[in-house]
Design a protein around this motif. Structure first.
Motif, short mmCIF file in Angstrom:
data_model
loop_
_atom_site.label_atom_id
_atom_site.label_comp_id
_atom_site.label_asym_id
_atom_site.label_seq_id
_atom_site.Cartn_x
_atom_site.Cartn_y
_atom_site.Cartn_z
N SER A 6 4.27 19.22 7.08
CA SER A 6 4.42 17.78 7.21
C SER A 6 3.66 16.99 6.15
N LEU A 7 3.18 17.66 5.11
CA LEU A 7 2.46 16.95 4.06
C LEU A 7 3.41 16.04 3.29
N LEU A 8 3.01 14.80 3.08
CA LEU A 8 3.83 13.82 2.39
C LEU A 8 3.07 13.25 1.20
N SER A 9 3.80 12.89 0.17
CA SER A 9 3.20 12.21 -0.98
C SER A 9 3.36 10.71 -0.78
N ILE A 10 2.26 9.98 -0.88
CA ILE A 10 2.29 8.52 -0.67
C ILE A 10 2.50 7.84 -2.02
N ILE A 11 3.56 7.06 -2.12
CA ILE A 11 3.83 6.33 -3.35
C ILE A 11 3.13 4.98 -3.32
N ASP A 12 3.21 4.30 -2.19
CA ASP A 12 2.60 2.98 -2.06
C ASP A 12 2.06 2.84 -0.64
N GLY A 13 0.95 2.14 -0.48
CA GLY A 13 0.35 1.94 0.83
C GLY A 13 -1.00 2.60 0.98
N GLN A 14 -1.56 3.09 -0.14
CA GLN A 14 -2.85 3.77 -0.05
C GLN A 14 -3.96 2.86 0.47
N GLN A 15 -3.94 1.59 0.05
CA GLN A 15 -5.00 0.68 0.48
C GLN A 15 -4.93 0.43 1.98
N ARG A 16 -3.73 0.25 2.51
CA ARG A 16 -3.59 0.02 3.95
C ARG A 16 -4.03 1.25 4.74
N LEU A 17 -3.62 2.44 4.26
CA LEU A 17 -4.01 3.65 4.95
C LEU A 17 -5.52 3.87 4.89
N THR A 18 -6.10 3.55 3.75
CA THR A 18 -7.55 3.70 3.61
C THR A 18 -8.29 2.78 4.57
N THR A 19 -7.82 1.52 4.68
CA THR A 19 -8.46 0.57 5.60
C THR A 19 -8.36 1.05 7.04
N LEU A 20 -7.18 1.50 7.43
CA LEU A 20 -7.02 2.03 8.79
C LEU A 20 -7.91 3.25 9.02
N HIS A 21 -8.00 4.10 8.02
CA HIS A 21 -8.84 5.29 8.13
C HIS A 21 -10.30 4.91 8.35
N LEU A 22 -10.77 3.91 7.60
CA LEU A 22 -12.16 3.46 7.74
C LEU A 22 -12.39 2.85 9.12
N MET A 23 -11.44 2.09 9.62
CA MET A 23 -11.59 1.49 10.94
C MET A 23 -11.64 2.57 12.02
N PHE A 24 -10.74 3.55 11.95
CA PHE A 24 -10.75 4.64 12.92
C PHE A 24 -12.07 5.40 12.86
#
Length: 566
Positions: A6-24
């Motif tokens: 299920s590994l995926l390559s992220i083209i766009d959205g890294q900043q949003r994912l990073t922010t969510l990761h930090l919040m979690f």
């Protein structure tokens, strides 16, 4: 999910994912009282080594120089809200965990990811006003089925070059029967609620089912992938071209439902740049939800009326690249032997009777259809700007008042002729004399006269072209040498008379230059653009002041006689 499959390559959205990761990560390390969180962060993704090193040190007092400082600073900023009631509220945290969605848009294998990222971030389209209006109107509806029905109708009506019976029910003849009757000609719903029920009850067949059944994007894609349609159901979006675009059509419909008593021809009322402003006024009401429902019903009804009673440009193998003016309505065709199912047929709008059609291509237009088409074409080439096409509002208001079968050709012709006469009457005095001269003669005088001449001579197949240049048949400034050799005399005062004028394209005007009438009469392809010009060309060799005055009297008399019919 960290599984290899299920590994995926992220083209766009890294900043949003990073922010969510930090919040979690912060919530996991310091959960609110009474709230149990998973040991591991539910969101995991691969990042650069310096960023990953920073993630591993979150919450630590140590900050080595070889880690990503941006990640560390982001975590510290979140930590500053430790005492914030909002961040510490279990309800808010549960909302973040349960309600925040990550939408995955997959790309085909082999896509150039760098190029896709560039296009997506630097060439994206701005949100259009019609999208803003759609969102605001849907927000006024309180029921999910109502909202999905509104979007269904809106999206189908937005495809202006496809007859709405096809765009609303692609591949679903059962639902089409419910919405437009057994002949597929006219809308059957008399309320927005009946539209909702019709969609829900008829959504079990074909792609329309996705509107009700789909619970996720993947489900919707899968449902559409399985949907099939017969060869007879193929749409032909390149066959017809609408005379206006969807944003302007929305404004016409708005005037039908909201300004039924207003007949002022204010250009701002049809200015699609003011779309949001116009609809904001419409929605500024305590009964906004009812207004949205009424508009959706009117939108569908007006699209059917527009498709059936307003001319289009039609492109077929017979018409060539330029196309021809077309006035056709969609009906259900007779199912041919061996066919998979019924198919649409496009027939001349008149007569309005008849539930099915056995013919499609070919000359099936009645004289009535040709007359209405000819008149509308005259108006179309006159009022070229969408802001000035008020005759469309007039037509839709008229057709919307009663059942479509009551929109007979004589009533429609009378309506549009009266509209044109009102424009011409402004430049005729009480004695029936034309008060405008030269370049001041309105374009409607030329085009409406050409319409009257074509009807008088039985040339209902005449095709209007877009002409906006006034041509002096005897030139204003003729070449001196040619003038000396020309036998006819033309007084200067007669050169600006309507009898010496014709309407041609700018390109053809330049071809005529300062040629004399007998030379211009040889340009057959130009002369054929206008019945009036054809009358002038017949006398090209003897075109002088006497001929100009006589032609002027004859043409103005045609207009004046038509005025007397109103």
């Amino acid at each position: 999910d960290g599984s290899a499959e299920s590994l995926l390559s992220i083209i766009d959205g890294q900043q949003r994912l990073t922010t969510l990761h930090l919040m979690f990560e912060y919530i996991r390390k310091s959960p609110p009282n009474g709230m149990t969180l998973p040991v591991a962060n539910p969101l995991r993704f691969e990042s650069r080594p310096r960023a990953q090193a920073a993630f591993n040190l979150l919450g630590s007092m140590m900050t080595p120089v070889d880690v990503d400082a941006g990640v560390i600073n982001g975590f510290r900023i979140i930590s500053q809200y430790e005492r914030s009631p909002a961040l510490r509220s279990p309800d808010v945290l549960r909302f973040i965990l349960d309600k925040v969605l990550v939408v995955r848009v997959g790309l085909p294998r082999g896509t150039d990811l760098n190029r896709y990222f560039e296009v997506m971030n630097t060439r994206g389209e701005q949100l259009q006003q019609q999208d803003i209006v759609k969102a605001r109107m849907m927000a006024k509806l309180t029921d999910d089925n109502a909202r999905s029905t509104f979007a269904w109708v809106w999206d189908a009506c937005s495809r202006m070059d496809v007859y709405v019976q096809m765009s609303l029910t692609p591949g679903n003849t059962g639902l089409r029967d419910k919405l437009f009757g057994p002949d597929w000609a006219w809308p059957q719903a008399d309320s927005f609620a009946s539209l909702v029920n019709c969609r829900l009850n008829g959504a079990g067949m074909g792609p329309a089912a996705v509107l009700r059944r789909a619970e996720s994007i993947d489900d919707a894609i899968a449902a559409y992938a399985k949907a099939t349609s017969s060869a007879e159901e193929e749409e032909d979006p390149e066959r017809f071209s609408s005379v206006i675009q969807f944003p302007v059509f929305l404004l016409h419909v708005l005037r039908v439902v909201h300004e039924a008593g207003s007949h002022e021809e204010d250009e701002d009322s049809l200015d699609d740049k003011r779309l949001v402003k116009q609809f904001t006024r419409y929605l500024d009401s305590d009964s906004a939800e009812k207004r949205v429902q009424d508009f959706a019903l009117a939108l569908l009804r007006c699209r059917v009326l527009f498709d059936a009673f307003v001319l289009k440009r039609e492109f077929t193998l017979r018409t060539g690249d330029d196309g021809i003016w077309s006035l056709k309505r969609l009906v259900r065709g007779v199912t041919a032997k061996g066919a998979k199912g019924p198919s649409p047929r496009y027939v001349g709008t008149y007569p309005l009777s008849g539930a099915v059609a056995t013919e499609d291509e070919g000359d099936n237009d009645s004289e009535a259809s040709k007359r209405v088409r000819l008149l509308q074409a005259a108006l179309r080439v006159t009022f070229t700007s969408p802001r000035t096409m008020h005759w469309l509002t007039l037509l839709l208001r008229f057709a919307n008042k009663d059942h479509p079968t009551k929109v007979t050709h004589d009533r429609l012709v009378g309506l549009l002729e009266t509209y044109a006469r009102g424009k011409i009457r402004a430049v005729l005095d009480e004695q029936g004399q034309l008060t405008a001269r030269g370049f001041d003669v309105p374009r409607i005088v030329f085009t409406y006269l050409d319409y009257l001449l074509a009807v008088r001579d039985g040339k209902l197949d005449f095709q209007f072209t877009f002409r906006n240049s006034i041509e002096h048949f005897y030139p204003q400034h003729p070449d001196a040498e040619l003038q000396a050799a020309y036998a006819q005399l033309v007084d200067v005062v007669d050169r600006d008379l309507f009898g010496n004028l014709a309407l041609v394209t700018v390109r053809d005007n330049s071809k005529f230059t300062n040629s004399l009438p007998h030379v211009k009469a040889e340009f057959v392809h130009i002369v054929e653009q206008s019945p009036k010009l054809g009358e002038m060309a017949k006398r090209g060799a003897t075109w002088g002041s006497e001929a100009i005055r006589a032609h002027h009297r004859d043409m103005v008399a045609v207009l004046w006689l038509d005025m007397a019919r109103s």
